[in-house]
Write a protein that holds these residues in place. Structure first.
Motif, mmCIF file in Angstrom:
data_model
loop_
_atom_site.group_PDB
_atom_site.id
_atom_site.type_symbol
_atom_site.label_atom_id
_atom_site.label_comp_id
_atom_site.label_asym_id
_atom_site.label_seq_id
_atom_site.Cartn_x
_atom_site.Cartn_y
_atom_site.Cartn_z
ATOM 1 N N ALA A 71 0.872 -1.181 0.000
ATOM 2 C CA ALA A 71 0.000 0.000 0.000
ATOM 3 C C ALA A 71 0.904 1.224 0.000
ATOM 4 C CB ALA A 71 -0.925 0.012 1.213
ATOM 5 N N ILE A 72 0.450 2.330 -0.596
ATOM 6 C CA ILE A 72 1.265 3.537 -0.717
ATOM 7 C C ILE A 72 0.585 4.706 -0.007
ATOM 8 C CG2 ILE A 72 2.325 5.193 -2.305
ATOM 9 C CD1 ILE A 72 3.612 2.410 -2.361
ATOM 10 N N HIS A 73 1.340 5.373 0.836
ATOM 11 C CA HIS A 73 0.851 6.478 1.663
ATOM 12 C C HIS A 73 1.578 7.758 1.281
ATOM 13 C CE1 HIS A 73 -0.340 8.724 5.211
ATOM 14 N NE2 HIS A 73 0.922 8.847 5.598
ATOM 15 N N SER A 89 -2.316 0.502 5.126
ATOM 16 C CA SER A 89 -2.784 -0.873 4.984
ATOM 17 C C SER A 89 -3.495 -1.357 6.248
ATOM 18 C CB SER A 89 -1.604 -1.792 4.663
ATOM 19 O OG SER A 89 -2.017 -3.126 4.517
ATOM 20 N N MET A 90 -4.706 -1.908 6.054
ATOM 21 C CA MET A 90 -5.555 -2.463 7.103
ATOM 22 C C MET A 90 -6.059 -1.395 8.077
ATOM 23 S SD MET A 90 -5.552 -5.275 5.718
ATOM 24 C CE MET A 90 -6.844 -5.941 6.746
ATOM 25 N N ILE A 91 -5.954 -0.126 7.692
ATOM 26 C CA ILE A 91 -6.527 0.972 8.482
ATOM 27 C C ILE A 91 -7.529 1.732 7.616
ATOM 28 C CG2 ILE A 91 -6.083 3.089 9.785
ATOM 29 C CD1 ILE A 91 -3.308 1.940 10.401
ATOM 30 N N LEU A 117 6.302 9.770 -0.502
ATOM 31 C CA LEU A 117 5.472 8.608 -0.754
ATOM 32 C C LEU A 117 6.196 7.382 -0.224
ATOM 33 C CD1 LEU A 117 4.504 9.421 -4.454
ATOM 34 C CD2 LEU A 117 2.985 9.620 -2.481
ATOM 35 N N HIS A 118 5.475 6.517 0.490
ATOM 36 C CA HIS A 118 6.140 5.327 0.997
ATOM 37 C C HIS A 118 5.122 4.225 1.243
ATOM 38 C CE1 HIS A 118 4.827 5.645 5.274
ATOM 39 N NE2 HIS A 118 4.935 6.951 5.099
ATOM 40 N N SER A 119 5.616 3.003 1.284
ATOM 41 C CA SER A 119 4.755 1.885 1.630
ATOM 42 C C SER A 119 4.302 2.018 3.073
ATOM 43 C CB SER A 119 5.493 0.557 1.447
ATOM 44 O OG SER A 119 4.709 -0.510 1.952
ATOM 45 N N HIS A 120 3.015 1.678 3.283
ATOM 46 C CA HIS A 120 2.484 1.645 4.645
ATOM 47 C C HIS A 120 2.014 0.233 4.962
ATOM 48 C CE1 HIS A 120 1.107 3.434 8.320
ATOM 49 N NE2 HIS A 120 1.241 4.673 7.864
ATOM 50 N N HIS A 121 2.818 -0.747 4.493
ATOM 51 C CA HIS A 121 2.518 -2.153 4.789
ATOM 52 C C HIS A 121 3.757 -2.812 5.389
ATOM 53 C CE1 HIS A 121 0.405 -6.007 4.349
ATOM 54 N NE2 HIS A 121 1.596 -6.517 4.052
ATOM 55 N N MET A 122 3.618 -3.298 6.612
ATOM 56 C CA MET A 122 4.717 -3.962 7.310
ATOM 57 C C MET A 122 5.982 -3.086 7.272
ATOM 58 S SD MET A 122 3.165 -6.624 8.441
ATOM 59 C CE MET A 122 4.441 -7.756 9.011
ATOM 60 N N GLY A 123 7.141 -3.696 6.977
ATOM 61 C CA GLY A 123 8.387 -2.931 6.992
ATOM 62 C C GLY A 123 8.909 -2.569 5.616
ATOM 63 N N GLN A 124 8.019 -2.479 4.632
ATOM 64 C CA GLN A 124 8.474 -2.252 3.254
ATOM 65 C C GLN A 124 9.149 -0.891 3.071
ATOM 66 O OE1 GLN A 124 5.008 -2.943 0.810
ATOM 67 N NE2 GLN A 124 5.038 -5.153 1.159
ATOM 68 N N LEU A 125 8.783 0.083 3.892
ATOM 69 C CA LEU A 125 9.467 1.379 3.831
ATOM 70 C C LEU A 125 10.965 1.194 4.054
ATOM 71 C CD1 LEU A 125 8.377 4.706 5.449
ATOM 72 C CD2 LEU A 125 10.598 3.768 6.023
ATOM 73 N N ALA A 126 11.321 0.368 5.037
ATOM 74 C CA ALA A 126 12.731 0.133 5.352
ATOM 75 C C ALA A 126 13.455 -0.616 4.252
ATOM 76 C CB ALA A 126 12.850 -0.642 6.666
ATOM 77 N N ASP A 127 12.694 -1.285 3.377
ATOM 78 C CA ASP A 127 13.297 -2.045 2.285
ATOM 79 C C ASP A 127 13.407 -1.238 1.001
ATOM 80 O OD1 ASP A 127 13.627 -4.331 3.855
ATOM 81 O OD2 ASP A 127 11.569 -4.986 3.469
ATOM 82 N N GLY A 128 13.123 0.065 1.071
ATOM 83 C CA GLY A 128 13.380 0.937 -0.075
ATOM 84 C C GLY A 128 12.178 1.559 -0.728
ATOM 85 N N LEU A 129 10.965 1.147 -0.363
ATOM 86 C CA LEU A 129 9.772 1.647 -1.043
ATOM 87 C C LEU A 129 9.375 3.004 -0.459
ATOM 88 C CD1 LEU A 129 7.746 1.249 -3.233
ATOM 89 C CD2 LEU A 129 6.500 -0.375 -1.802
ATOM 90 N N ARG A 130 10.119 4.048 -0.879
ATOM 91 C CA ARG A 130 9.930 5.406 -0.372
ATOM 92 C C ARG A 130 10.611 6.376 -1.328
ATOM 93 N NH1 ARG A 130 13.693 4.200 4.992
ATOM 94 N NH2 ARG A 130 15.594 3.630 3.877
ATOM 95 N N THR A 131 10.013 7.548 -1.521
ATOM 96 C CA THR A 131 10.617 8.562 -2.393
ATOM 97 C C THR A 131 10.029 9.926 -2.075
ATOM 98 O OG1 THR A 131 11.266 9.026 -4.686
ATOM 99 C CG2 THR A 131 8.961 8.465 -4.320
ATOM 100 N N PRO A 132 10.775 11.006 -2.284
ATOM 101 C CA PRO A 132 10.236 12.351 -2.037
ATOM 102 C C PRO A 132 9.034 12.654 -2.929
ATOM 103 C CG PRO A 132 12.627 12.413 -2.191
ATOM 104 C CD PRO A 132 12.212 11.041 -2.624
#
Length: 291
Positions: A71-73, A89-91, A117-132
């Motif tokens: 999911a992307i936030h 995700s799930m909220i 913009l970043h993933s809001h599912h589990m720890g995917q943000l920490a795995d790189g799914l994020r950008t200005p």
């Protein structure tokens, strides 16, 4: 009254910007030390920053090519009357299942500033799914150029492996401390391109922390930083010597170039945390770049 309403209406009417993200796994070595599996967009990491203008609407179509939901936030953006586009995700939504797609409608309305913009599912943000995610003002402020300074902490371990370790029944807590590397604009902090100043010009530095756990300090020795935006909100200008950023904090500062080009300046970005031991070379980690 009518003039104010007309101005607000003008600010809120913009373009439709369409973007497609194929979210995939990628094998990368971002810090110059560790080769690891990460999450990128269109088989690339870092993910290109996203730019729109105040009043625009971003239609972001996400194709999930992972084996887990995503999911992307849009971090920091107020989703007025559209909470179902918030990407938590799930909220506010179910995660996008593997091999499925979803299109986000992200309205900037009258908002402008520095977001991400970043993933809001589990720890995917920490795995790189994020950008200005930058929303430019419809009527630019009084500066000459934009300079983006996107800061990340980068761990050697995949977030899913870290979760398994954390939840294992035989795990002693707290876990042994780990020390991430620092990334600036997607790469090892010491590999960042130099910032070119011209004498007397004003530069808006958009400094944002997309980190997961650790803090950053940002300074340009020999220069004052004039804070004009904090977390997507324009503010009364305030001169400071440096910035201290917790995860997800964002600032815009205007810096006036010195009236001399006899020598180069440096900027300092320091990654640190108070909840792990201070060990020289590990915590803090200091990164510098040329101006």
């Amino acid at each position: 009254m009518y003039a104010v309403l007309a101005l607000l209406a003008h600010l809120c009417v913009g373009e439709y910007v369409r973007l497609t993200w194929n979210i995939t796994y990628v094998q990368v070595n971002r810090d110059g030390h560790v080769d690891r599996l990460a999450i990128g967009v269109n088989n690339k990491l870092p993910i290109a920053p996203v730019y729109i203008t105040q009043g625009d609407t971003l239609f972001l179509t996400v194709h999930n090519m992972l084996d887990v939901p995503t999911a992307i936030h849009a971090h920091g953006l107020v989703q007025t009357n559209m909470p179902y586009m918030d990407g938590s995700s799930m909220i506010t939504q179910c995660g996008i299942p593997p091999n499925s797609s979803f299109t986000y409608e992200i309205r900037s309305n009258s908002q402008s500033g520095t977001f991400f913009l970043h993933s809001h599912h589990m720890g995917q943000l920490a795995d790189g799914l994020r950008t200005p995610f930058i929303i430019r003002e419809k009527y630019p402020l009084g500066y000459d150029e934009d300079v983006l300074v996107a800061l990340e902490d980068w761990y050697a371990t995949d977030s899913r492996d870290k979760l398994v370790e954390l939840l294992a029944p035989d795990t002693n807590t707290p876990l042994s401390p780990t020390f991430p590397f620092g990334l600036i604009n997607g790469f090892n902090g010491n590999d960042t391109k130099a910032v070119k100043f011209e004498r007397g010009k004003k530069y808006r530095f958009r400094v944002l922390s997309m980190s997961t756990t650790e803090y950053w300090k940002f300074t340009i020795p020999g220069h004052k930083l004039e804070v004009v935006e904090a977390d997507g909100v324009m503010c009364e200008p305030q001169l400071v010597d440096g910035l201290d950023l917790a995860p997800a904090q964002r600032y815009s500062v205007v810096v006036t170039a010195r009236d001399s080009d006899e020598f180069n300046f440096v900027y300092n970005c320091t990654l640190y945390a108070d909840f792990v031991p201070r060990i020289k070379g590990l915590n803090p980690r200091v990164y510098t770049g040329l101006i």
